[in-house]
Design an enzyme around this catalytic site. Structure first.
Site, mmCIF file in Angstrom:
data_model
loop_
_atom_site.group_PDB
_atom_site.id
_atom_site.type_symbol
_atom_site.label_atom_id
_atom_site.label_comp_id
_atom_site.label_asym_id
_atom_site.label_seq_id
_atom_site.Cartn_x
_atom_site.Cartn_y
_atom_site.Cartn_z
ATOM 1 C CB CYS A 1 13.324 3.987 3.487
ATOM 2 S SG CYS A 1 13.964 3.900 5.153
ATOM 3 C CB ILE A 2 9.992 4.358 -0.143
ATOM 4 C CG1 ILE A 2 9.649 3.453 1.055
ATOM 5 C CG2 ILE A 2 9.460 3.731 -1.423
ATOM 6 C CD1 ILE A 2 10.289 2.081 1.036
#
Ligand SMILES: NC(=O)c1ccc[n+]([C@@H]2O[C@H](COP(=O)([O-])OP(=O)(O)OC[C@H]3O[C@@H](n4cnc5c(N)ncnc54)[C@H](O)[C@@H]3O)[C@@H](O)[C@H]2O)c1
Length: 435
Positions: free
Chosen positions: A272-273
């Site tokens: 994600c990040i």
């Protein structure tokens, strides 16, 4: 409200609808299990046959899910797409990666799935997207499908976006504990979304539009990327000034307002990040604005493995050996998970191996081999951890601070420890270097 919608609402209230989950990965599988846990009939579709075979044998492939949790009569996993025709709500948990070697969204999974559902969409079908993506995706990919099939969204078909906020490995906050952001194409869609998610989460938070809900998820992840970047940069500043960043964060955290602690590390990772923020920067550029924070935080976070390599070289420079044996402890992207995606440990290993005078070994309690996506490695050996054998390495670097590791023993038996997670931040021992 039309009778058919009232009927659908009543069925949802009674958990009398079948939920179809698409993509049984880190997001889809726990969600499928949560829906079945509260009493819905659930069908789970994944194109990966190997995963389906495992699920049918009640064998989990996700560390945070036990085999026992898979034993549910009302959950049917399958690799047959047609099963979705039997579901009333289709929840899409497909990957949203970036295109190879670029910062451009790869929408292939979403696009292909959107075109594959035409064959079995029916009246009152509920379509929900959970994947993280740029504002406008749900409307762009799914509204035309519904309309082309002759449905009137909000009247006899329902379009919803509800981002997954799951934090793998986090035992404190599971799906049921995390407020669920919900939005829909129309008020009816929002109502249906709220009802469905109200059954699995303690609280739902209704957001004005599909695009706002999509933006919420990105904003949350960008917030994290930037704050991790800030912590990493401040770590470098503190090292230069002879200060202890953890001491600073600990004290700053006592402020009851306006400060949330984020911690430095060897970079950042996960599905994600490092990826999602670029969905927004790509989209924003189409609107004539190039966001600065997203790119800057990525630059800082991605530079951390190189920073650590430099520190390792500096420490070992004092020794005139031709070959240094280094042990990387923990290679998952964060503690207590078995997920290697975008892991900074993998990046560090790649960088170290380019140096030629390092022989790298690794140990991770959850990962025994590095999968095919990371085949850039040469001669990377798995070290079957025996604490009293740690002194055969010139240096031990803690890249992921899994709770399963015995840190007292690591400190006792290692010759030199490079601590990238602040595990020993308040220990005064010459053999430990924070990095
Ligand atoms: N992993 C997380 O912590 C997390 C948290 C919040 C949101 N998200 C978002 O959720 C989405 C899914 O992420 P994930 O981590 O679960 O990904 P994942 O790779 O773990 O799971 C995706 C699954 O989809 C399956 N799949 C791929 N193509 C398919 C197809 N055409 N039909 C059916 N199945 C198919 C894959 O086999 C895989 O099992 C992404 O948008 C991600 O950004 C992830």
């Amino acid at each position: 409200m039309k009778k058919k919608i009232l009927n659908l609402i009543s069925k949802i209230k009674n958990k009398n609808i079948t939920i179809g989950i698409v993509g049984l990965g880190y997001v889809g599988l726990p969600l499928a299990l949560r829906f079945s846990e509260v009493g819905f009939n659930v069908v789970g579709y994944d194109k990966d046959d190997k995963k389906i075979i495992k699920l049918k044998k009640y064998k989990s492939y996700i560390k945070s899910i036990s085999d026992q949790e898979l034993i549910k009569k009302n959950f049917i996993p399958t690799s047959n797409l047609k099963i979705l025709s039997k579901s009333d709500a289709i929840i899409i948990c497909l990957p949203t990666p970036l295109k190879k070697n670029s910062k451009v969204p790869d929408m292939t999974y979403i696009k292909n799935f959107a075109s594959s559902i035409k064959s079995f969409l029916r009246e009152n079908h509920i379509l929900i997207l959970e994947s993280t993506t740029y504002p406008g995706t749900t409307r762009e990919f799914f509204l035309p499908v519904l309309k082309n099939c002759g449905f009137i969204p909000g009247k006899n078909a329902f379009l919803i976006y509800s981002p997954e906020r799951e934090d793998p490995g986090n035992k404190k906050y599971r799906i049921k504990d995390i407020p669920k952001i919900v939005s829909g194409y129309s008020d009816n869609c929002k109502k249906i979304g709220n009802l469905i998610y109200g059954k699995v989460a303690k609280k739902t938070v209704e957001v004005k539009s599909l695009e706002h809900a999509e933006m919420v998820k990105l904003y949350e992840n960008i917030y994290r990327s930037i704050n991790i970047g800030l912590a990493n940069e401040m770590k470098i500043v503190c090292h230069k000034m002879g200060l202890n960043i953890y001491e600073v964060i600990k004290a700053a955290s006592t402020k009851p307002f306006g400060f949330s602690p984020f911690y430095p590390g060897p970079g950042y990772g996960g599905h994600c990040i490092p990826i999602d923020p670029f969905y927004l920067s790509w989209k924003s550029k189409q609107f004539g604005y190039s966001p600065k924070f997203i790119e800057l935080s990525a630059k800082i976070n991605n530079s951390m493995p190189t920073y650590i390599k430099k520190n390792i070289k500096k420490i070992l420079k004092k020794d005139k050996k031709k070959l240094f044996k280094i042990l990387i402890l923990g290679i998952a992207y964060k503690k207590n998970v078995d997920d290697l995606r975008e892991s900074p440990a993998v990046q560090l290993i790649n960088i170290l191996q380019k140096e030629n005078n390092f022989q790298i070994n690794f140990y991770d309690p959850f990962i025994k081999k590095i999968d095919s996506r990371n085949k850039k490695f040469k001669d990377i050996n798995y070290f079957n951890l025996k604490y009293n054998k740690l002194n055969k390495f010139d240096l031990v670097a803690i890249l992921t601070d899994h709770d399963k590791l015995d840190y007292k023993k690591i400190l006792k038996y290692s010759k030199i420890v490079v601590d990238c997670r602040g595990r020993f931040f308040n220990i005064k021992d010459k053999k430990v270097t924070q990095s």
